[in-house]
Design an enzyme around this catalytic site. Structure first.
Site, PDB file in Angstrom:
ATOM      1  N   ILE A 157       2.470   0.501  14.178  1.00  0.00           N
ATOM      2  CA  ILE A 157       2.124  -0.773  13.530  1.00  0.00           C
ATOM      3  C   ILE A 157       3.344  -1.690  13.449  1.00  0.00           C
ATOM      4  O   ILE A 157       3.240  -2.901  13.673  1.00  0.00           O
ATOM      5  CB  ILE A 157       1.510  -0.529  12.128  1.00  0.00           C
ATOM      6  CG1 ILE A 157       0.222   0.288  12.281  1.00  0.00           C
ATOM      7  CG2 ILE A 157       1.205  -1.854  11.438  1.00  0.00           C
ATOM      8  CD1 ILE A 157      -0.403   0.751  10.974  1.00  0.00           C
ATOM      9  N   ASP A 176      14.707   1.998  11.757  1.00  0.00           N
ATOM     10  CA  ASP A 176      13.883   3.203  11.854  1.00  0.00           C
ATOM     11  C   ASP A 176      14.798   4.325  12.325  1.00  0.00           C
ATOM     12  O   ASP A 176      15.330   4.262  13.443  1.00  0.00           O
ATOM     13  CB  ASP A 176      12.729   2.983  12.849  1.00  0.00           C
ATOM     14  CG  ASP A 176      11.745   4.157  12.839  1.00  0.00           C
ATOM     15  OD1 ASP A 176      12.181   5.318  12.759  1.00  0.00           O
ATOM     16  OD2 ASP A 176      10.535   3.896  12.912  1.00  0.00           O
ATOM     17  N   ARG A 243       1.651   1.686   2.525  1.00  0.00           N
ATOM     18  CA  ARG A 243       1.042   2.531   1.500  1.00  0.00           C
ATOM     19  C   ARG A 243       1.522   2.061   0.138  1.00  0.00           C
ATOM     20  O   ARG A 243       2.686   1.652  -0.008  1.00  0.00           O
ATOM     21  CB  ARG A 243       1.446   3.999   1.682  1.00  0.00           C
ATOM     22  CG  ARG A 243       0.608   4.747   2.682  1.00  0.00           C
ATOM     23  CD  ARG A 243      -0.799   5.020   2.129  1.00  0.00           C
ATOM     24  NE  ARG A 243      -1.691   5.663   3.082  1.00  0.00           N
ATOM     25  CZ  ARG A 243      -2.475   5.029   3.960  1.00  0.00           C
ATOM     26  NH1 ARG A 243      -2.468   3.726   4.028  1.00  0.00           N
ATOM     27  NH2 ARG A 243      -3.283   5.710   4.755  1.00  0.00           N
ATOM     28  N   ASP A 267      -1.441  -5.371   0.752  1.00  0.00           N
ATOM     29  CA  ASP A 267      -2.755  -4.855   1.163  1.00  0.00           C
ATOM     30  C   ASP A 267      -2.989  -3.487   0.549  1.00  0.00           C
ATOM     31  O   ASP A 267      -4.102  -2.983   0.545  1.00  0.00           O
ATOM     32  CB  ASP A 267      -2.818  -4.762   2.699  1.00  0.00           C
ATOM     33  CG  ASP A 267      -4.192  -4.328   3.202  1.00  0.00           C
ATOM     34  OD1 ASP A 267      -5.194  -4.939   2.769  1.00  0.00           O
ATOM     35  OD2 ASP A 267      -4.271  -3.373   4.004  1.00  0.00           O
ATOM     36  N   GLU A 272      -4.290   2.704  -6.276  1.00  0.00           N
ATOM     37  CA  GLU A 272      -5.623   2.467  -5.714  1.00  0.00           C
ATOM     38  C   GLU A 272      -6.576   3.562  -6.184  1.00  0.00           C
ATOM     39  O   GLU A 272      -6.160   4.718  -6.271  1.00  0.00           O
ATOM     40  CB  GLU A 272      -5.553   2.480  -4.181  1.00  0.00           C
ATOM     41  CG  GLU A 272      -4.823   1.288  -3.612  1.00  0.00           C
ATOM     42  CD  GLU A 272      -4.845   1.265  -2.088  1.00  0.00           C
ATOM     43  OE1 GLU A 272      -5.816   1.763  -1.492  1.00  0.00           O
ATOM     44  OE2 GLU A 272      -3.887   0.743  -1.521  1.00  0.00           O
ATOM     45  N   HIS A 290      -6.776  -3.346   0.721  1.00  0.00           N
ATOM     46  CA  HIS A 290      -6.584  -2.269   1.709  1.00  0.00           C
ATOM     47  C   HIS A 290      -7.555  -2.412   2.896  1.00  0.00           C
ATOM     48  O   HIS A 290      -8.349  -1.513   3.163  1.00  0.00           O
ATOM     49  CB  HIS A 290      -6.734  -0.889   1.047  1.00  0.00           C
ATOM     50  CG  HIS A 290      -6.032   0.192   1.826  1.00  0.00           C
ATOM     51  ND1 HIS A 290      -5.508   1.307   1.238  1.00  0.00           N
ATOM     52  CD2 HIS A 290      -5.769   0.325   3.162  1.00  0.00           C
ATOM     53  CE1 HIS A 290      -4.967   2.086   2.164  1.00  0.00           C
ATOM     54  NE2 HIS A 290      -5.108   1.505   3.345  1.00  0.00           N
ATOM     55  N   ALA A 293      -7.157  -1.954   8.433  1.00  0.00           N
ATOM     56  CA  ALA A 293      -7.863  -1.416   9.606  1.00  0.00           C
ATOM     57  C   ALA A 293      -9.313  -1.885   9.665  1.00  0.00           C
ATOM     58  O   ALA A 293     -10.062  -1.464  10.541  1.00  0.00           O
ATOM     59  CB  ALA A 293      -7.831   0.108   9.563  1.00  0.00           C
TER      60      ALA A 293
HETATM   61  P1  NAD Z   1       3.847   5.598  12.746  1.00  0.00           P
HETATM   62  O1  NAD Z   1       3.983   7.039  12.430  1.00  0.00           O
HETATM   63  O2  NAD Z   1       3.503   5.198  14.135  1.00  0.00           O
HETATM   64  O3  NAD Z   1       5.191   4.812  12.332  1.00  0.00           O
HETATM   65  C1  NAD Z   1       5.895   5.056  11.150  1.00  0.00           C
HETATM   66  C2  NAD Z   1       7.362   4.870  11.475  1.00  0.00           C
HETATM   67  O4  NAD Z   1       8.095   4.920  10.259  1.00  0.00           O
HETATM   68  C3  NAD Z   1       7.923   5.962  12.401  1.00  0.00           C
HETATM   69  O5  NAD Z   1       8.484   5.385  13.567  1.00  0.00           O
HETATM   70  C4  NAD Z   1       8.988   6.662  11.545  1.00  0.00           C
HETATM   71  O6  NAD Z   1      10.106   7.061  12.305  1.00  0.00           O
HETATM   72  C5  NAD Z   1       9.347   5.547  10.580  1.00  0.00           C
HETATM   73  N1  NAD Z   1       9.984   5.990   9.352  1.00  0.00           N
HETATM   74  C6  NAD Z   1       9.726   7.112   8.622  1.00  0.00           C
HETATM   75  N2  NAD Z   1      10.509   7.138   7.528  1.00  0.00           N
HETATM   76  C7  NAD Z   1      11.261   6.003   7.565  1.00  0.00           C
HETATM   77  C8  NAD Z   1      12.244   5.446   6.720  1.00  0.00           C
HETATM   78  N3  NAD Z   1      12.615   6.069   5.603  1.00  0.00           N
HETATM   79  N4  NAD Z   1      12.811   4.255   7.069  1.00  0.00           N
HETATM   80  C9  NAD Z   1      12.450   3.620   8.185  1.00  0.00           C
HETATM   81  N5  NAD Z   1      11.517   4.108   9.045  1.00  0.00           N
HETATM   82  C10 NAD Z   1      10.933   5.273   8.727  1.00  0.00           C
HETATM   83  O7  NAD Z   1       2.768   5.030  11.711  1.00  0.00           O
HETATM   84  P2  NAD Z   1       1.918   3.678  11.865  1.00  0.00           P
HETATM   85  O8  NAD Z   1       0.656   3.970  12.567  1.00  0.00           O
HETATM   86  O9  NAD Z   1       2.793   2.613  12.363  1.00  0.00           O
HETATM   87  O10 NAD Z   1       1.565   3.446  10.303  1.00  0.00           O
HETATM   88  C11 NAD Z   1       2.541   2.925   9.417  1.00  0.00           C
HETATM   89  C12 NAD Z   1       1.980   2.852   7.993  1.00  0.00           C
HETATM   90  O11 NAD Z   1       0.830   1.994   7.968  1.00  0.00           O
HETATM   91  C13 NAD Z   1       1.531   4.175   7.400  1.00  0.00           C
HETATM   92  O12 NAD Z   1       1.944   4.236   6.053  1.00  0.00           O
HETATM   93  C14 NAD Z   1       0.022   4.090   7.423  1.00  0.00           C
HETATM   94  O13 NAD Z   1      -0.554   4.872   6.431  1.00  0.00           O
HETATM   95  C15 NAD Z   1      -0.165   2.606   7.161  1.00  0.00           C
HETATM   96  N6  NAD Z   1      -1.476   2.071   7.541  1.00  0.00           N
HETATM   97  C16 NAD Z   1      -2.041   1.139   6.722  1.00  0.00           C
HETATM   98  C17 NAD Z   1      -3.285   0.607   7.052  1.00  0.00           C
HETATM   99  C18 NAD Z   1      -3.929  -0.420   6.165  1.00  0.00           C
HETATM  100  O14 NAD Z   1      -5.151  -0.471   6.108  1.00  0.00           O
HETATM  101  N7  NAD Z   1      -3.170  -1.241   5.486  1.00  0.00           N
HETATM  102  C19 NAD Z   1      -3.966   1.032   8.206  1.00  0.00           C
HETATM  103  C20 NAD Z   1      -3.333   1.955   9.027  1.00  0.00           C
HETATM  104  C21 NAD Z   1      -2.086   2.480   8.689  1.00  0.00           C
END
Ligand code: NAD
Length: 315
Positions: A157, A176, A243, A267, A272, A290, A293
């Site tokens: 994302i 990251d 989150r 969001d 929640e 939220h 997606a």
């Molecule tokens: P992903 O696993 O592809 O990416 C997460 C990234 O965060 C990874 O590259 C990881 O290396 C990095 N990371 C971990 N700890 C870190 C830190 N302390 N500092 C910096 N980077 C760090 O996940 P994604 O698919 O990109 O999802 C990201 C977030 O979005 C998740 O929390 C997921 O739950 C959330 N999400 C929210 C919604 C929504 O409806 N708002 C929908 C889907 C996902």
């Protein structure tokens, strides 16, 4: 074989599962009745989004359950390690919603810099009598183009958000620890542009960014609290579509009230589905419940991804 999609599933996913011989039930069973219903109806798979939680108690009490599926990314509502230890398949659909979440982030950013969220609150009540006052109130908008977006967490994302922001003419920096370099591919008409980016330190992102968007998994500690706010630019704008708890909400309110943070877009929320009222009513926070997606395209992709994994694992 019967599947309970307790938080729903897109029609295309249901159709594909039914075509393969599964029975798919999409009615929502209350959390407290799940164990009884799963056992009574002999469900072999339980599909959830973020509303239903699947903890040790369900896993222990439902021996017929073979698979737990999460339509979406974060699995913090499922005891994943325990379920796997007990021999269950645990699946999710990590890539399906990235574009949709990224577009919501951009919607919040565009809305924030032109006060769209607040104008939408004020216009229905005072638009007729106070039109000129409101026009003046929102006269200090800024453009996104040329500004710096700092992204914390550069996975699916984070990178999808970067491609939209770069496409809008923003500068993008990120941090990251697990993605030292990344190539962002942007499609412009028939042309593809590849932009190479390198990770900065967290402090560099915090100090240099005009806007900060978080895309990390749920962490033990907030990624942004008072210490992090302290080193940000004055007037920074924060987006959290990752989150609840990734940004410390109490610290956020303090820094919005002091003027350090100009605006926040949320969001996701710490508590929640019952977020803090002072967060919901804060004049400098734009809100969505939220729905990162929650697009038809993402839900279709999620349904199809779940169906194909379930067919591969259970047939
Ligand atoms: P992903 O696993 O592809 O990416 C997460 C990234 O965060 C990874 O590259 C990881 O290396 C990095 N990371 C971990 N700890 C870190 C830190 N302390 N500092 C910096 N980077 C760090 O996940 P994604 O698919 O990109 O999802 C990201 C977030 O979005 C998740 O929390 C997921 O739950 C959330 N999400 C929210 C919604 C929504 O409806 N708002 C929908 C889907 C996902």
């Amino acid at each position: 074989m019967k599947i309970l999609a307790n938080d729903g599933i897109a029609p295309i996913g249901k159709q594909q599962l039914e075509a393969a011989g599964f029975t798919v039930v999409t009615e929502t069973v209350p959390q407290n009745d799940l164990i009884q219903t799963i056992n009574k109806e002999n469900y072999v798979a339980l599909l959830v989004r973020s509303a239903t939680t699947v903890r040790k108690d369900i896993i222990d009490a439902c021996p017929g359950l073979k698979l737990i599926g999460r339509g979406g990314v974060g699995m913090d509502n499922i005891d994943v390690a325990y379920a796997k230890e007990k021999g269950l398949h645990v699946i999710n659909t990590p890539a399906s919603s990235s574009q949709s979440v990224a577009e919501l982030v951009m919607a919040h950013l565009f809305g924030a810099v032109r006060f769209v969220y607040d104008a939408n609150r004020q216009m229905p009540s005072t638009g007729v009598t106070e039109f000129k006052t409101l026009k003046k109130k929102y006269a200090k908008g800024i453009e996104l183009r040329g500004k710096t977006l700092g992204i914390i967490g550069f996975g699916r994302i984070g990178q999808a958000t970067a491609s939209y922001a770069l496409g809008c003419g923003m500068n993008v920096i990120y941090t990251d620890p697990f993605a030292e370099k990344a190539t962002i591919n942007i499609k412009v008409g028939n042309q593809h542009v590849a932009v190479e980016l390198t990770s900065s330190t967290k402090d560099e992102v915090l100090t240099k960014a005009d806007f900060i968007s978080l895309h990390v998994p749920k962490l033990d500690q907030p990624a942004i609290g008072n210490d992090e706010f302290a080193i940000m630019k004055d007037g920074v704008i924060i987006v959290n579509a990752a989150r609840g708890g990734v940004v410390d909400e109490a610290a956020l309110i303090t820094n919005l009230n002091s003027g350090k943070v100009a605006h926040a877009a949320l969001d996701v929320f710490e508590n929640e589905p019952t977020p803090r009222e002072d967060v919901l009513k804060h004049p400098k926070i734009s809100l969505t419940p939220h729905i990162g997606a929650a697009t038809l395209e993402a839900q279709d992709r999620i349904g199809e991804e779940l169906a194909s994994q379930i067919k591969a694992l259970l047939l």
